[in-house]
Structure formats: C-alpha cells, structure tokens
Design an enzyme around this catalytic site. Structure first.
Site, PDB file in Angstrom:
ATOM      1  N   LYS A 158      25.922  27.853 109.437  1.00 56.59           N
ATOM      2  CA  LYS A 158      26.868  26.656 108.958  1.00 56.59           C
ATOM      3  C   LYS A 158      25.781  25.246 109.296  1.00 56.59           C
ATOM      4  CE  LYS A 158      30.322  28.836 108.133  1.00 56.59           C
ATOM      5  NZ  LYS A 158      30.857  29.060 106.688  1.00 56.59           N
ATOM      6  N   HIS A 290      32.736  35.740  98.176  1.00 58.82           N
ATOM      7  CA  HIS A 290      33.234  35.414  99.559  1.00 58.82           C
ATOM      8  C   HIS A 290      33.997  36.681 100.134  1.00 58.82           C
ATOM      9  CE1 HIS A 290      35.549  32.845 102.305  1.00 58.82           C
ATOM     10  NE2 HIS A 290      34.227  32.539 102.553  1.00 58.82           N
TER      11      HIS A 290
END
Ligand code: MG
Length: 373
Positions: A158, A290
């Site tokens: 991230k 995803h």
C-alpha cells in the site's frame, strides 16, 4: 431440484493488531457463508460480505422465505430478483446455485462454464502495509520477507496513507530488500490527485519490476485517469468497487485503465463478474480480479480466471494474476488451497471440487454482539 433448506453462517474474527491501507485500519474480519440444499440432497455453498446483522436480517426475513420451494435450476431469474433487494446477497446465492447446477450435471464448475484454459493460476500476495506501530515500515518488510519464503513470488503493498516521503522510504526499502527482482504492485486506494500521483513517476520510470499502479486517484474522474495514464511509465489498474459489468463500460470505452479489477463480492454474482472479465477481453484490456475478502469467492475468482481466454499469444504466462490476501485472517483457511511457487493448482472434482473447512464455522460463529467501532 426444488430448494429445501438454506443455512447461514455469519463469522467474525477480531484482529489481535489492526492493519490497513490508505482508507484506515481494519479491526476485524468477517465472512458470511450460506449453504443451499435441494429436496434431492444436492448442496451448494455461497459467500458474501457486508455488515453481518444486515445480512442475517436480509436472508432470514426475505431471501430465504423467497427461495424455499423455488427451482434451483432457475439461477438467473432468481438472482435477478434478489439483486434488486441486496446486490451482495445475490452474489452468495449465485455461487451456491452454480455449485448445485454443476453437481447435478456431475461436472466441475469450470466444465459447466465451458472448460479451463489452464490448471494453474498465478496469484500475488496482497498486504495491508500500514499498522499502528511506529516501526511500521520494518514490520511491513518483515511480513513481505516471511511471505516470500512461504511460496509467493509477487506482492501488492500500500501507498497513499502516509506522506509521500514516508511511503517512498517504505517502497525504496522494500525494493532494496528484494533487489528489485520481486514483481511488485503499488496500491494507493484512490488517495491522490493527478499532481500527487505524478510525483511517483520519477521512481516508477526507474523500477523495472512494477506490475502496475493501482487506483492512484478516485475513479469518478475518467478524463484525469486518461491523462495520468498517458504520463506514467507503468500500467494503471482499478475498479475493485465497481458494482456491475455495465459500469466498467465507461472505463473500457475511454481507454482510461490498462487493467480492470472486478470483484465478485461487489457485484451481483458470478455471471455478472464473468461478463466484466469477458468485456475486458473484447476491449483488449487486461483483467486481474480483485479478491480481498472471502476464500470461497476467491476460489470462484480463480475458476473464472482459469476459464478466461489468454490475454496474449506471446507470453508463456498468458493469464493475469489473482489477488491472495496474506494478512491475519482465519477465513482464508475456509477453502484449504495453498499457493506454491506463485501459483494455485485448481481442484477439478465435481462442483467446487474441495470441501469447506466446517470446523471454522463453529469456532468463529458471530455471537450477535456489536462489533463496529
Ligand atoms: Mg486496491
């Protein structure tokens, strides 16, 4: 093939330490499974994700009474009704009825869909890089190192949740730890504007191991995405929160992304999810689904990816990777599949071809207590 019984399994796990992305920390993980059984005794499992009290009320008071006595073969008409009430619940019903259809035809799910192109699907380890520790960067590097040792070859980490310099320091440390040899994805969870996203370009253009930059900006401004895409050296991916195949059309028809990322749990079910994947193929855009929440939905995602035509004729690895959550999450074990060498070998028995780990259903059953912050 009348539906006789529907059981629900709301599961909750409170994390021992929070972890998160640019949107904040997660303090718990939840899972909601259903099992539909027909009068002839064929059963199928489904999964969805949402706030557990809402799912319980929705299933117990509306969806289950509606489905009991209906024909399990009428999957699409039944889902068309349920998706109007609650989209995410429809996803669970679509999985369970797909498994029932496959089992009653004595086929695997992939065979029901027309057959697999491949038995192995590549997966990448997906991290929630931020923690509330002051040494979060070292902690993140430790997690990546440990996960690589356990059989993964690619990772997503991230960015976008800290100041640019701090995030950059994290990524630079990671790159020096792996010698820039590990294929890497950076996910900003829609944190930047164009100017802030472009600050990364100086580094993106030097790193040769980046697979893509994920959702650098909010997805509602496609002209900006198109501009950014033209000015960066790496592919841009996005779309995990898009709710139907139809909603991918503006992204695809304006060439705003290099890779789309539909999520089976965020749409109306497996058929719509597969439509989005096929649309990407028609537009010549890559699709890397995803799949953050849910082991059963991840299995269906892998089945769908195995059943998708290759994106290229040139590469040996001609299918895009699927996300694999590697953070603390006991529900990952609900479907006992383990990646090896960066790939997952798919079960090919009848139905989903693998047993749900039912011990976990008792151990983590949500007790009905309040769990939001
Ligand atoms: Mg993402």
């Amino acid at each position: 093939m009348k539906i006789k019984k529907i059981e629900t399994f709301p599961l909750l796990h409170r994390l021992s330490a929070p972890y998160g992305d640019a949107n904040g920390f997660k303090k718990y993980r939840s899972c909601y499974l259903i099992r539909i059984t027909t009068e002839s005794g064929i059963d199928g499992w489904g999964e969805c994700i949402d706030w557990l009290p809402a799912l319980e009320v929705g299933f117990k008071e509306r969806i289950i009474p509606y489905l009991i006595g209906k024909s399990a073969s009428d999957r699409l008409p039944l889902i068309a009704v349920i998706q109007k009430w609650h989209r995410r619940s429809a996803a669970a019903v679509s999985m369970a009825l797909t498994e029932i259809a496959a089992k009653s035809a004595r086929l695997s799910v992939c065979d029901l869909w027309g057959g697999k192109w491949r038995d192995l699907v590549p997966v990448y380890a997906s991290f929630q890089s931020y923690s509330d520790r002051s040494d979060w960067i070292d902690h993140s590097l430790g997690l990546v190192e440990q996960t690589l040792a356990s059989g993964f070859t690619m990772a997503k980490v991230k960015i976008g949740g800290r100041a640019f310099q701090e995030d950059l320091s994290h990524i630079q440390s990671l790159q020096s730890m792996t010698g820039e040899r590990m294929p890497l994805i950076l996910d900003a969870n829609q944190s930047y504007d164009t100017a802030a996203a472009r600050k990364w370009e100086k580094y993106l253009s030097k790193w040769t191991n980046l697979l893509w930059l994920e959702e650098p900006m909010p997805l509602n401004n496609l002209p900006e995405y198109k501009l950014l895409r033209a000015s960066l050296s790496v592919p841009i991916a996005g779309g995990e929160n898009i709710k139907s195949a139809e909603q991918f059309l503006p992204l695809l028809s304006t060439n705003s992304l290099d890779i789309i990322q539909p999520d089976i749990l965020h749409g109306t079910g497996i058929e719509d999810f597969r439509d989005a994947m096929q649309l990407a193929r028609h537009f010549g855009v890559k699709v890397s689904p995803h799949s953050y929440d849910g082991a059963l939905s991840r299995l269906y995602t892998l089945f769908a990816q195995a059943s998708l035509s290759p994106w290229t004729k040139m590469d040996k690895e001609n299918i895009e990777p699927v996300e694999w959550d590697v953070m603390q999450n006991p529900f990952s074990e609900l479907v006992p599949l383990k990646p090896f060498g960066g790939h997952v070998s798919l079960p090919d028995g009848i139905g989903i071809g693998i047993e749900i780990n039912q011990d976990l259903l008792d151990r983590y059953r949500w007790d009905g207590s309040s769990y939001y912050e």
